[in-house]
Design a protein around this motif. Structure first.
Motif, PDB file in Angstrom:
ATOM      1  N   ASP A   1      -3.647  -9.651  -2.764  1.00 13.84           N
ATOM      2  CA  ASP A   1      -3.809  -9.402  -4.191  1.00 13.84           C
ATOM      3  C   ASP A   1      -5.144  -9.990  -4.628  1.00 13.84           C
ATOM      4  O   ASP A   1      -5.470 -11.124  -4.288  1.00 13.84           O
ATOM      5  CB  ASP A   1      -2.641 -10.063  -4.940  1.00 13.84           C
ATOM      6  N   ASP A   2      -5.899  -9.221  -5.372  1.00 13.62           N
ATOM      7  CA  ASP A   2      -7.220  -9.658  -5.811  1.00 13.62           C
ATOM      8  C   ASP A   2      -7.310  -9.539  -7.328  1.00 13.62           C
ATOM      9  O   ASP A   2      -7.869  -8.583  -7.863  1.00 13.62           O
ATOM     10  CB  ASP A   2      -8.296  -8.800  -5.124  1.00 13.62           C
ATOM     11  N   ASN A   3      -6.704 -10.494  -8.045  1.00 10.56           N
ATOM     12  CA  ASN A   3      -6.696 -10.503  -9.516  1.00 10.56           C
ATOM     13  C   ASN A   3      -6.223  -9.174 -10.096  1.00 10.56           C
ATOM     14  O   ASN A   3      -6.904  -8.561 -10.917  1.00 10.56           O
ATOM     15  CB  ASN A   3      -8.089 -10.846 -10.065  1.00 10.56           C
ATOM     16  N   GLY A   4      -5.076  -8.720  -9.666  1.00  7.97           N
ATOM     17  CA  GLY A   4      -4.518  -7.456 -10.156  1.00  7.97           C
ATOM     18  C   GLY A   4      -4.978  -6.260  -9.355  1.00  7.97           C
ATOM     19  O   GLY A   4      -4.519  -5.154  -9.554  1.00  7.97           O
ATOM     20  N   GLY A   5      -5.889  -6.485  -8.447  1.00  6.23           N
ATOM     21  CA  GLY A   5      -6.357  -5.418  -7.575  1.00  6.23           C
ATOM     22  C   GLY A   5      -5.837  -5.640  -6.166  1.00  6.23           C
ATOM     23  O   GLY A   5      -5.090  -6.570  -5.905  1.00  6.23           O
ATOM     24  N   ILE A   6      -6.250  -4.775  -5.264  1.00  5.45           N
ATOM     25  CA  ILE A   6      -5.811  -4.873  -3.876  1.00  5.45           C
ATOM     26  C   ILE A   6      -7.058  -4.936  -3.002  1.00  5.45           C
ATOM     27  O   ILE A   6      -7.970  -4.122  -3.141  1.00  5.45           O
ATOM     28  CB  ILE A   6      -4.948  -3.657  -3.494  1.00  5.45           C
ATOM     29  N   MET A   7      -7.076  -5.916  -2.105  1.00  7.13           N
ATOM     30  CA  MET A   7      -8.199  -6.060  -1.204  1.00  7.13           C
ATOM     31  C   MET A   7      -7.721  -5.826   0.217  1.00  7.13           C
ATOM     32  O   MET A   7      -6.775  -6.458   0.674  1.00  7.13           O
ATOM     33  CB  MET A   7      -8.826  -7.451  -1.327  1.00  7.13           C
ATOM     34  N   LEU A   8      -8.377  -4.896   0.903  1.00  6.94           N
ATOM     35  CA  LEU A   8      -8.074  -4.607   2.300  1.00  6.94           C
ATOM     36  C   LEU A   8      -9.171  -5.258   3.131  1.00  6.94           C
ATOM     37  O   LEU A   8     -10.339  -5.252   2.736  1.00  6.94           O
ATOM     38  CB  LEU A   8      -8.078  -3.097   2.551  1.00  6.94           C
ATOM     39  N   GLY A   9      -8.797  -5.757   4.277  1.00  9.20           N
ATOM     40  CA  GLY A   9      -9.822  -6.394   5.083  1.00  9.20           C
ATOM     41  C   GLY A   9      -9.593  -6.273   6.570  1.00  9.20           C
ATOM     42  O   GLY A   9      -8.487  -6.021   7.039  1.00  9.20           O
TER      43      GLY A   9
ATOM     44  N   PRO B   1     -12.182  -7.557  10.384  1.00 12.16           N
ATOM     45  CA  PRO B   1     -13.424  -8.258  10.737  1.00 12.16           C
ATOM     46  C   PRO B   1     -14.682  -7.454  10.383  1.00 12.16           C
ATOM     47  O   PRO B   1     -15.741  -8.021  10.169  1.00 12.16           O
ATOM     48  CB  PRO B   1     -13.314  -8.439  12.253  1.00 12.16           C
ATOM     49  N   ASP B   2     -14.593  -6.134  10.287  1.00 16.03           N
ATOM     50  CA  ASP B   2     -15.770  -5.298  10.085  1.00 16.03           C
ATOM     51  C   ASP B   2     -16.026  -4.874   8.640  1.00 16.03           C
ATOM     52  O   ASP B   2     -17.124  -4.428   8.321  1.00 16.03           O
ATOM     53  CB  ASP B   2     -15.654  -4.030  10.949  1.00 16.03           C
ATOM     54  N   PHE B   3     -15.022  -4.935   7.765  1.00 12.92           N
ATOM     55  CA  PHE B   3     -15.230  -4.431   6.406  1.00 12.92           C
ATOM     56  C   PHE B   3     -14.279  -5.097   5.420  1.00 12.92           C
ATOM     57  O   PHE B   3     -13.269  -5.696   5.797  1.00 12.92           O
ATOM     58  CB  PHE B   3     -15.035  -2.909   6.362  1.00 12.92           C
ATOM     59  N   VAL B   4     -14.625  -4.974   4.145  1.00 16.80           N
ATOM     60  CA  VAL B   4     -13.756  -5.379   3.039  1.00 16.80           C
ATOM     61  C   VAL B   4     -13.804  -4.242   2.024  1.00 16.80           C
ATOM     62  O   VAL B   4     -14.878  -3.729   1.707  1.00 16.80           O
ATOM     63  CB  VAL B   4     -14.242  -6.692   2.393  1.00 16.80           C
ATOM     64  N   PHE B   5     -12.634  -3.859   1.551  1.00 10.73           N
ATOM     65  CA  PHE B   5     -12.534  -2.749   0.592  1.00 10.73           C
ATOM     66  C   PHE B   5     -11.589  -3.189  -0.508  1.00 10.73           C
ATOM     67  O   PHE B   5     -10.476  -3.648  -0.240  1.00 10.73           O
ATOM     68  CB  PHE B   5     -12.004  -1.498   1.308  1.00 10.73           C
TER      69      PHE B   5
ATOM     70  N   LEU C   1       0.815  -1.219   0.000  1.00 10.69           N
ATOM     71  CA  LEU C   1       0.000   0.000   0.000  1.00 10.69           C
ATOM     72  C   LEU C   1       0.851   1.272   0.000  1.00 10.69           C
ATOM     73  O   LEU C   1       0.319   2.376   0.067  1.00 10.69           O
ATOM     74  CB  LEU C   1      -0.928   0.016   1.222  1.00 10.69           C
ATOM     75  N   GLN C   2       2.152   1.114  -0.074  1.00  9.68           N
ATOM     76  CA  GLN C   2       3.084   2.252  -0.002  1.00  9.68           C
ATOM     77  C   GLN C   2       2.744   3.343  -1.013  1.00  9.68           C
ATOM     78  O   GLN C   2       2.737   4.525  -0.699  1.00  9.68           O
ATOM     79  CB  GLN C   2       4.521   1.757  -0.228  1.00  9.68           C
ATOM     80  N   ALA C   3       2.428   2.954  -2.247  1.00  7.36           N
ATOM     81  CA  ALA C   3       2.155   3.943  -3.304  1.00  7.36           C
ATOM     82  C   ALA C   3       0.875   4.730  -3.037  1.00  7.36           C
ATOM     83  O   ALA C   3       0.694   5.833  -3.566  1.00  7.36           O
ATOM     84  CB  ALA C   3       2.057   3.241  -4.648  1.00  7.36           C
ATOM     85  N   TYR C   4       0.000   4.170  -2.218  1.00  2.00           N
ATOM     86  CA  TYR C   4      -1.306   4.808  -1.964  1.00  2.00           C
ATOM     87  C   TYR C   4      -1.365   5.495  -0.608  1.00  2.00           C
ATOM     88  O   TYR C   4      -2.338   6.177  -0.296  1.00  2.00           O
ATOM     89  CB  TYR C   4      -2.417   3.751  -2.051  1.00  2.00           C
ATOM     90  N   ALA C   5      -0.332   5.313   0.190  1.00  2.00           N
ATOM     91  CA  ALA C   5      -0.336   5.816   1.568  1.00  2.00           C
ATOM     92  C   ALA C   5      -0.364   7.333   1.616  1.00  2.00           C
ATOM     93  O   ALA C   5       0.343   8.006   0.871  1.00  2.00           O
ATOM     94  CB  ALA C   5       0.888   5.294   2.319  1.00  2.00           C
TER      95      ALA C   5
END
Length: 191
Positions: free
Chosen positions: A149-157, A159-163, A100-104
């Motif tokens: 990694d989510d098929n070329g995407g990034i998944m953050l998670g 217990p309360d949310f997924v983005f 996530l460094q590039a997006y921080a």
């Protein structure tokens, strides 16, 4: 006639005497020549061996100098690489998730949110914290537990949310994915 015969006799005696002297002196001359030749050859061999030793010493000195300089170069390059590694690791040690460094520390704004089929599914903005430990969505802070990694995407998670989002060419534009719906976000605020 006696004169002529005595001259011939003297001449023959001189020839015989010189032959005797030559015969007796020849072995001495040959051995002297052999000695001289041997001395000359041994001196040449000594000179050549000295030259060879000097050349070997010079080449050894050159190679040791080269080895020393190359070892010094490798030491300096290893020092510089360890310095750069330590600086990179210290820079990344401030970040929990290096992916996530590039997006921080960037705030992303929804582009044309109202045109989405379900605009309420998408937040107007989101921000990934500089330490990448949290994400702020609609002013609410969420702790990030995992990133994958989510098929070329990034998944953050957590217990309360997924983005989930995908980069669009650069880290300044991403596409947020929510239940099969997509919306583009940019670091540039829309007008």
């Amino acid at each position: 006639m006696k004169k002529v015969s005595s001259i011939i006799t003297i001449f023959v005696i001189v020839i015989i005497a010189s032959l005797i002297v030559w015969k007796v002196g020849t072995p001495n001359l040959i051995s002297k020549n052999k000695e001289n030749t041997t001395e000359k050859v041994s001196k040449k061999v000594e000179k050549e061996s000295k030259k060879t030793k000097k050349k070997k010493e010079i080449s050894k000195a050159k190679s040791s100098t080269t080895e020393t300089s190359s070892s010094m170069e490798s030491e300096s390059s290893s020092e510089s690489s360890s310095e750069s590694t330590s600086s990179v690791s210290s820079y990344q040690s401030n970040v929990r998730f290096p992916e996530l460094q590039a997006y921080a520390g960037k705030t992303y704004y929804a582009i044309d949110r109202e045109s989405a089929e379900y605009p309420q599914m998408f937040s107007p903005t989101f921000t990934i914290a500089p330490d990448t430990e949290t994400i702020i969505i609609d002013g609410r802070q969420w702790l990030i537990d995992k990133v994958r990694d989510d098929n070329g995407g990034i998944m953050l998670g957590s217990p309360d949310f997924v983005f989930s989002f995908r980069p669009l060419g650069s880290s300044d534009e991403v596409e947020v994915v929510n239940q099969g719906q997509y919306l583009t976000y940019s670091t540039t605020m829309p007008e």
